[in-house]
Design a protein around this motif. Structure first.
Motif, short mmCIF file in Angstrom:
data_model
loop_
_atom_site.label_atom_id
_atom_site.label_comp_id
_atom_site.label_asym_id
_atom_site.label_seq_id
_atom_site.Cartn_x
_atom_site.Cartn_y
_atom_site.Cartn_z
N VAL A 20 0.87 -1.18 0.00
CA VAL A 20 0.00 0.00 0.00
C VAL A 20 0.90 1.23 0.00
CG1 VAL A 20 -1.78 1.30 1.23
CG2 VAL A 20 -1.83 -1.20 1.25
N THR A 21 0.67 2.18 -0.93
CA THR A 21 1.39 3.45 -0.92
C THR A 21 0.38 4.59 -0.93
OG1 THR A 21 1.56 3.78 -3.32
CG2 THR A 21 3.22 2.37 -2.28
N HIS A 22 0.77 5.69 -0.29
CA HIS A 22 -0.13 6.85 -0.22
C HIS A 22 0.71 8.12 -0.16
CE1 HIS A 22 -3.79 9.10 0.69
NE2 HIS A 22 -3.11 9.74 1.62
N ARG A 23 0.35 9.09 -1.01
CA ARG A 23 1.02 10.39 -1.01
C ARG A 23 -0.06 11.46 -1.13
NH1 ARG A 23 6.25 11.95 -4.75
NH2 ARG A 23 6.96 13.70 -3.47
N GLN A 24 0.01 12.47 -0.24
CA GLN A 24 -1.08 13.44 -0.20
C GLN A 24 -0.57 14.83 0.14
OE1 GLN A 24 -4.48 12.10 1.93
NE2 GLN A 24 -5.54 14.06 1.88
N GLY A 25 -1.09 15.82 -0.59
CA GLY A 25 -0.88 17.22 -0.30
C GLY A 25 -2.23 17.90 -0.09
N GLU A 26 -2.25 19.23 -0.14
CA GLU A 26 -3.50 19.94 0.10
C GLU A 26 -4.54 19.68 -0.99
OE1 GLU A 26 -2.97 24.06 0.77
OE2 GLU A 26 -1.55 23.81 2.42
N GLU A 27 -4.11 19.74 -2.25
CA GLU A 27 -5.03 19.57 -3.38
C GLU A 27 -4.72 18.30 -4.17
OE1 GLU A 27 -7.54 21.61 -3.84
OE2 GLU A 27 -6.93 22.95 -2.21
N TYR A 28 -3.94 17.42 -3.61
CA TYR A 28 -3.42 16.29 -4.39
C TYR A 28 -3.41 15.02 -3.54
CZ TYR A 28 0.50 13.20 -5.58
OH TYR A 28 1.29 12.10 -5.80
N ARG A 29 -3.66 13.88 -4.21
CA ARG A 29 -3.60 12.58 -3.52
C ARG A 29 -3.33 11.49 -4.54
NH1 ARG A 29 -8.62 11.81 -2.56
NH2 ARG A 29 -8.89 10.21 -4.15
N ASN A 30 -2.49 10.53 -4.17
CA ASN A 30 -2.31 9.32 -4.97
C ASN A 30 -2.21 8.14 -4.01
OD1 ASN A 30 0.15 7.35 -6.18
ND2 ASN A 30 -1.50 7.80 -7.61
N ASN A 49 -0.89 -5.73 -18.36
CA ASN A 49 -1.99 -4.84 -18.75
C ASN A 49 -2.01 -3.68 -17.76
OD1 ASN A 49 -4.69 -3.66 -18.91
ND2 ASN A 49 -5.21 -5.41 -20.21
N VAL A 50 -1.83 -2.45 -18.27
CA VAL A 50 -1.80 -1.26 -17.43
C VAL A 50 -2.79 -0.25 -17.99
CG1 VAL A 50 -0.37 0.58 -16.46
CG2 VAL A 50 0.64 -1.66 -16.92
N GLY A 51 -3.76 0.14 -17.16
CA GLY A 51 -4.81 1.07 -17.59
C GLY A 51 -4.27 2.46 -17.87
N LYS A 52 -5.02 3.25 -18.65
CA LYS A 52 -4.56 4.57 -19.08
C LYS A 52 -4.50 5.57 -17.93
CE LYS A 52 -7.78 4.95 -22.14
NZ LYS A 52 -8.62 5.50 -23.25
N ASP A 53 -5.27 5.34 -16.85
CA ASP A 53 -5.27 6.27 -15.72
C ASP A 53 -4.54 5.73 -14.50
OD1 ASP A 53 -6.63 8.42 -16.89
OD2 ASP A 53 -8.57 7.45 -16.59
N PHE A 54 -3.77 4.66 -14.69
CA PHE A 54 -3.00 4.10 -13.57
C PHE A 54 -1.82 5.01 -13.25
CE2 PHE A 54 0.42 1.43 -11.84
CZ PHE A 54 -0.24 0.86 -10.76
N ARG A 55 -1.60 5.27 -11.97
CA ARG A 55 -0.49 6.11 -11.52
C ARG A 55 0.16 5.49 -10.29
NH1 ARG A 55 -2.04 11.67 -12.10
NH2 ARG A 55 -0.69 12.16 -10.32
N ALA A 56 1.47 5.43 -10.31
CA ALA A 56 2.25 4.98 -9.15
C ALA A 56 3.22 6.10 -8.80
CB ALA A 56 3.00 3.68 -9.46
N ASP A 57 2.72 7.14 -8.13
CA ASP A 57 3.50 8.36 -7.92
C ASP A 57 4.67 8.18 -6.96
OD1 ASP A 57 1.66 9.39 -9.60
OD2 ASP A 57 0.87 10.91 -8.25
N LEU A 58 4.73 7.08 -6.23
CA LEU A 58 5.89 6.77 -5.39
C LEU A 58 6.77 5.69 -6.00
CD1 LEU A 58 4.32 6.98 -1.82
CD2 LEU A 58 6.13 8.43 -2.75
N GLY A 59 6.46 5.30 -7.23
CA GLY A 59 7.25 4.29 -7.92
C GLY A 59 7.86 4.85 -9.19
N PHE A 60 8.27 3.94 -10.05
CA PHE A 60 8.77 4.34 -11.37
C PHE A 60 8.02 3.52 -12.41
CE2 PHE A 60 11.55 4.88 -15.00
CZ PHE A 60 11.94 6.20 -14.88
N GLN A 61 6.83 3.98 -12.75
CA GLN A 61 5.99 3.36 -13.78
C GLN A 61 5.75 4.42 -14.84
OE1 GLN A 61 5.00 0.14 -13.89
NE2 GLN A 61 4.02 0.48 -15.87
N SER A 62 6.67 4.47 -15.82
CA SER A 62 6.65 5.57 -16.79
C SER A 62 5.72 5.32 -17.96
CB SER A 62 8.07 5.83 -17.31
OG SER A 62 8.57 4.68 -17.96
#
Length: 723
Positions: free
Chosen positions: A383-393, A459-472
């Protein structure tokens, strides 16, 4: 399979780690012999004799090697920085302290006492992580008969079960013997039909008097730096303020198999410059490895099978960090929390990727759990989580591996992400306010001594994001089928190993449009003078910017050691290549060359050169040259001076580029340079002193020559208190 079991000697005798086995305890210590050559040979008799001795004194695991050599004048050894001894003669011990045949510690020493230590994972082949560092003692001495090495490894540097009645460790003694052929010898005979490695080690039983230690380590740090800049180039320097930053690192063994790491106000300005990478005609972000001690310690606890979902270099400017990692029986776990004053992350696509940077800080949390099942299987959750005031992943992943038998295995991973984007990211990257999507991957492998067959689907969806990883890359599904065949020779053959391998793959986007179809075939050879080459051809049909292009490229990598202390290598890739800036096909030549030279036991030199050019119908679009030069002088095993010089020169024909606005016209001249001079004194990985200077500059079409625009001077002190 027969495995020998040895009883470890316990004694309270004190020894001096000096490379002399003159203490009486070594005569009665547990003894093994490195009888087998496992590479290039397969369990054949070792060409030279090596003895290894063990005993424990309740505080440390003590090891000694006597490495005989009929021609000691050919022994290769230099004074080395940590983890840099692999071109030398060296000996080492590999120990599985949990007796689970999955992971192990590695400790290696060269004939002059230089150290290397690593963590090894054996769940899916032999995978090593040299970022792990421990505090231990070593010494070596060359003799008329070869060389002698001593090691003292404190038990508080290791993790192992807290059990009454003693322990059993799986142990391998190892010797690397580099001559015309690099020979590897060990205490066990390796069977290449077996996919596991640790399961073939010898066993060492005992440790009845060893008791767990809290291993509390306090490392205060002090960093002093000043950075000057030129707001306008050319122009005058603007002197920066002197920045004085105290910090603190804490490492506490809560139990024998659970460790807490904490950091307050860390500073990493002493890190040596990253290796140069040529970033031209490239649509995806470059990858740079993590180098910072707090994030490296226990990093393997957060790794998953098929995706890189934790890349802590994304946490750029933390004030504080806290991490707990551990292994209890079949359970492995890790939790990490930190803040970040610089919130940057990858924005991936299927044709390229960018980097988003927010003008706000963020909070980071990562949790990982893995359970060993049966002899070799495992299942895990991340489980990974990153959050700011207007942002979350946020991201949740399940992964694992299953072995049907000794030759057949399946690995899998399923992940789901959920993201909330701030207005700046929505505008800059044309994405929705909320994004959520999946990623999954399944890989099957059938492996034997001589061949491997594999199949994989991702298979990786178009809206998938791993903001604490390296999934370019996202918005794709890929099927790959491949295999290899290997043949083996003997150590005195011209070629000691050779093989052929290749694969076919096809990639579509999530709407079913074909992005790429590729087939490639390669060959490889190993032989005398430590020669290795890999050569092949790749043909692909590739979709870019609403067009299909056919790319056919030839490539070859080769390296060898012509004389002792000198390694020379080269990689060339040429053929058809898409010009991504102008959506056309061109002819590419890409060449890398390197020389690593141990001038003597104190002086070492590394030279890397990259060349890249692309010709299109109307002429040469660009020519790029890049040099990375590194020079080191080792005063002794603790003290080293390093110089790094990096230079990049990219010449473009701007008339061959298409652009809508004159402001988008590329510079015809793009030159960059940086220099770095660092002196370091390291008693151990945590007790050290650095002082350094770095600067950098550039030239573009607005400048007549190279101009410096930044310079930095810094020093750092840290001292590890073992309590």
């Amino acid at each position: 399979m027969h495995r020998n079991q040895y009883q470890l000697v316990h004694a309270k005798d004190e020894i001096t780690i000096d490379g002399n086995l003159n203490e009486p305890i070594w005569q009665s210590a547990t003894k093994m012999e490195l009888k087998y050559e496992n590479n290039p040979g397969e369990g054949t008799p070792a060409p030279v004799k090596t003895d290894i001795y063990f005993y424990e004194d309740g505080e440390s695991f003590n090891v000694a090697f006597v490495a005989y050599d009929p021609e000691p004048e050919k022994i290769r050894a230099s004074l080395r920085d940590r983890d840099a001894l692999w071109s030398d003669d060296n000996v080492g011990i590999i120990i599985d302290t949990f007796n689970d045949e999955r992971t192990a510690y590695e400790f290696f020493v060269n004939p002059l006492g230089a150290q290397a230590d690593m963590r090894m994972d054996d769940t899916d082949g032999w995978n090593e992580d040299d970022s792990w560092d421990a505090i231990w003692e070593s010494a070596g001495q060359i003799t008329d008969e070869g060389y002698v090495v001593e090691m003292k490894i404190p038990f508080n540097a290791l993790r192992f079960p807290d059990r009454e009645g003693g322990l059993v460790w799986n142990v391998a003694g190892w010797r690397n013997y580099p001559r015309d052929v690099r020979v590897q010898m060990a205490t066990h005979s390796s069977d290449r039909n077996l996919e596991c490695n640790i399961c073939q080690f010898e066993q060492l039983s005992g440790f009845e008097t060893v008791t767990p230690s809290n291993n509390f380590q306090l490392t205060p740090t002090l960093t002093i730096s000043r950075q000057d800049e030129k707001p306008e180039v050319p122009g005058d320097w603007e002197e920066g303020d002197t920045d004085i930053e105290p910090g603190l690192d804490i490492r506490w063994g809560i139990t024998q198999d659970m460790v807490l790491n904490a950091t307050i106000n860390p500073d990493f300005s002493q890190v040596e410059a990253d290796a140069s990478q040529l970033d031209v005609n490239n649509t995806f972000s470059l990858f740079f490895p993590e180098k910072r001690p707090f994030f490296l310690d226990g990093a393997s606890y957060f790794e998953t099978n098929n995706f890189n979902l934790v890349h802590t270099r994304n946490i750029a400017e933390p004030d504080v960090g806290l991490k707990v990692t551990g292994k209890t029986d079949q359970h492995t776990y890790g939790v990490m929390v930190a803040n970040d004053n610089n919130t940057s992350f990858l924005m991936p696509g299927n044709q390229g990727s960018g980097i988003a940077t927010l003008e706000e800080g963020s909070e980071v949390a990562i949790a990982r759990y893995k359970m060993d099942v049966g002899e070799r299987n495992n299942v895990g959750v991340l489980v990974t989580h990153r959050q700011g005031e207007e942002y979350r992943n946020s991201l949740v992943s399940v992964d694992g591996s299953y072995w049907f038998n000794q030759s057949n295995s399946l690995s899998y991973q399923i992940a789901q992400s959920d993201t909330k984007n701030p207005e700046s990211v929505i505008e800059d990257f044309d994405v929705a306010h909320k994004q959520d999507d999946h990623a999954y991957s399944v890989n099957y492998s059938h492996s034997t001594r001589d061949y491997n067959l594999r199949a994989g689907y991702t298979n990786v969806g178009k809206d998938f994001r791993a903001d604490l990883g390296f999934q370019s890359r996202v918005n794709y599904e890929k099927l790959v089928l491949g295999g290899r065949h290997t043949w083996y020779g003997e150590s005195d053959d011209t070629f000691t190993r050779w093989g052929v391998f290749g694969d076919w793959d096809q990639t579509h986007d999530q709407d079913g449009n074909k992005l790429e179809q590729e087939i490639e075939i390669h060959g490889n050879l190993q032989g005398q003078k430590q020669f290795f080459t890999n050569f092949g051809i790749v043909h692909r049909e590739r979709f870019y910017d609403d067009q299909y292009f056919d790319e056919t490229q030839f490539m070859m990598f080769a390296k060898f050691v012509p004389v002792s202390g000198v390694e020379v290598g080269s990689f060339i890739n040429f053929g058809k290549q898409i010009d991504f800036a102008n959506t056309q096909l061109g002819d590419k030549i890409y060449w890398e060359g390197f020389v690593d030279w141990d001038v003597n036991e104190r002086v070492s030199m590394e030279l890397n050169y990259n060349f890249n050019t692309l010709d299109v119908d109307d002429g040469t679009l660009y020519t790029a040259n890049q040099v990375d030069f590194r020079l080191g002088y080792q005063f002794d095993m603790r003290s080293i001076l390093k110089l790094v010089i990096q230079y990049t020169d990219i010449d473009r024909n701007a008339d061959l580029y298409s652009y809508d606005d004159i402001e988008d016209r590329p510079d015809e001249t793009s030159r960059y340079f940086s220099t770095q001079l660092i002196y370091s004194y390291k008693i151990n990985p945590q007790t050290l002193f650095f002082i350094g200077y770095s600067d950098g500059g550039f030239q573009d079409d607005s400048l007549d020559s190279m101009e410096r625009n930044q310079r930095t001077i810094f020093t750092k002190f840290s001292y590890a208190w073992q309590l």
